[in-house]
Design an enzyme around this catalytic site. Sequence first.
Site, PDB file in Angstrom:
ATOM      1  CB  SER A 145      -1.000  -0.070   1.254  1.00 13.94           C
ATOM      2  OG  SER A 145      -1.829   1.067   1.059  1.00 13.94           O
ATOM      3  CG  ASP A 296      -3.017   4.096  -1.500  1.00 17.63           C
ATOM      4  OD1 ASP A 296      -3.912   4.011  -2.437  1.00 17.63           O
ATOM      5  OD2 ASP A 296      -3.081   3.257  -0.602  1.00 17.63           O
ATOM      6  CG  ASP A 298      -2.785  -0.518  -2.615  1.00 20.90           C
ATOM      7  OD1 ASP A 298      -2.746   0.520  -1.943  1.00 20.90           O
ATOM      8  OD2 ASP A 298      -3.483  -1.287  -1.935  1.00 20.90           O
ATOM      9  CG  ASP A 300      -6.004   0.474  -0.801  1.00 23.01           C
ATOM     10  OD1 ASP A 300      -5.440   1.188  -0.590  1.00 23.01           O
ATOM     11  OD2 ASP A 300      -6.061  -0.520  -0.065  1.00 23.01           O
TER      12      ASP A 300
END
Length: 541
Positions: A145, A296, A298, A300
């Site tokens: 992440s 961000d 990734d 999500d």
Amino acid sequence: MTDILKIANRWLEQDPDAETRAELKELIEKQDFDELNARFNGRLQFGTAGLRGRLQAGSMGMNRVLVAQAAAGLARFLLAREEKPTIVIGYDGRKNSLRFAQDTAEIMQAAGIDAQLMPSLRPTPVLAFAVRRLKASAGVMVTASHNPPEDNGYKVYLGGEDDGAQIISPNDKLIAEQIQWVADNQMVNEIPRDSNYKMIDQSVIDEFVARTAALATAPISDVKYVYTAMHGVGKETLLEVLEKAGLPKPTLVAEQCEPDGTFPTVAFPNPEEKGALDLAIAKAKEVGAEFIVANDPDADRLAVAVPDENGNWATLHGNQVGLYFGWFIAREAQKAGKKGVLACSLVSSPLLGNVAKECGMEHQETLTGFKYIGRIPGLIFGFEEALGYLVNPENAHDKDGISAITCFLNLMNTLKAEGKTFAQYRQEFTDVFGAAYSDQLSLRVEDLGRIKRIQQAVRDNPFKEIGGIAVEQFIDHLQTEKQNDILVFHLAGGQRVILRPSGTEPKLKMYLDTNGKTFAQAQEICQTMKQDLQAFADKIA
């Protein structure tokens, strides 16, 4: 000392990665016992956040040995749970993400589990959607992440009765037990592999794009905005959604919109961090943008930045965006005659309960994490103050930065159709619900023991006042049914402070939610309390 050399050499024997083998071999040859003890002093623990840690050799790091053990342990768990399990696997642009995903697919396929790998770099929400769309037994997303560049991670979703949500207890413990069994009884280079796994069909990605695009229901206007992917994997999927929805494209922050696991332009690839949006703000000023949206790495999470009346740009707090989303989505549901639940984690703004009540909806508060929020029946919207928003629960049971951007554009287009500005929308919210302000004191530590010492000091002597405001109620959630290391202080005037260790980073987080007659007053109260908390924490080494 001979024991640690024995452990390290056993690890070296089974490591298939040339880089970490060379790294570990050098430590063994130098007999660097301090570093070897640090690398093998336990295991990187598998929990409700899966695995996340520094890319390095040894059982305390993310590497191909640890990932193979995790994959084989997860396979044993799935085979005990189902006769013919299936799994879908995704990955982001971090170092070794593809390799870890391939290792997982090969081990799963050889274990008799039908494995499908994402055909390209895609956001975490696409993988979460694929788990539900394909009715898979499990899903794995290889991502850390918004962690520093040196990290990687392994996030696990479960199908069946979990319906594509992230793992929660007791399954995390059951999977961890199987991983430990593999580590104790098998050498990684002897675990069977099969490269005849399949690729997730493009139609699954296309369906995610179509469903997300369908969120755009307002008349389309010519909004001008800037987007950054924070060196992550969000751009391609977002542009496909915008194309499908017929929405205007953003001005891209070119330096940050292609996947790059070294994250060269930011100290931390987290839109919450100071300076992370500097390039986006510079671009917004250059093109005269109305707002900035950022994912961000990734994709999500969503960050939103807007200018004030003087042209000074600021990132909206996650609670602000969550509340504005909640009010918009609840009112839209109300117009359609729908009922549902607005939910947030207990560290997020309690004002969401007022929004739900105003709109005739239910409100629920959960422990931190979408592994809890996403499981709520009848959910129409859920959020966490750490920039996580679930605006489309039919897609997945996890936060989704791509859908959140689409929803924000829908909000902006709705306002324009009504002849309103975003500033006016914010003022209307304040008129109805009051001037609320949220902030966070985040203490990053080198010594994790310091977090425990601070929490224990507060438990032993709970604050009687913070920033000169009297404490009216203290709750220690280790002593409630939540059984979690969360300390809550309710103060006079409706102010609130929460202390909680981060689940993914070496941080102690202190959440402050204040209110007043004006934003300035609420902010002043918050800053005084924040200074008091910082002074307290500084005294504890």
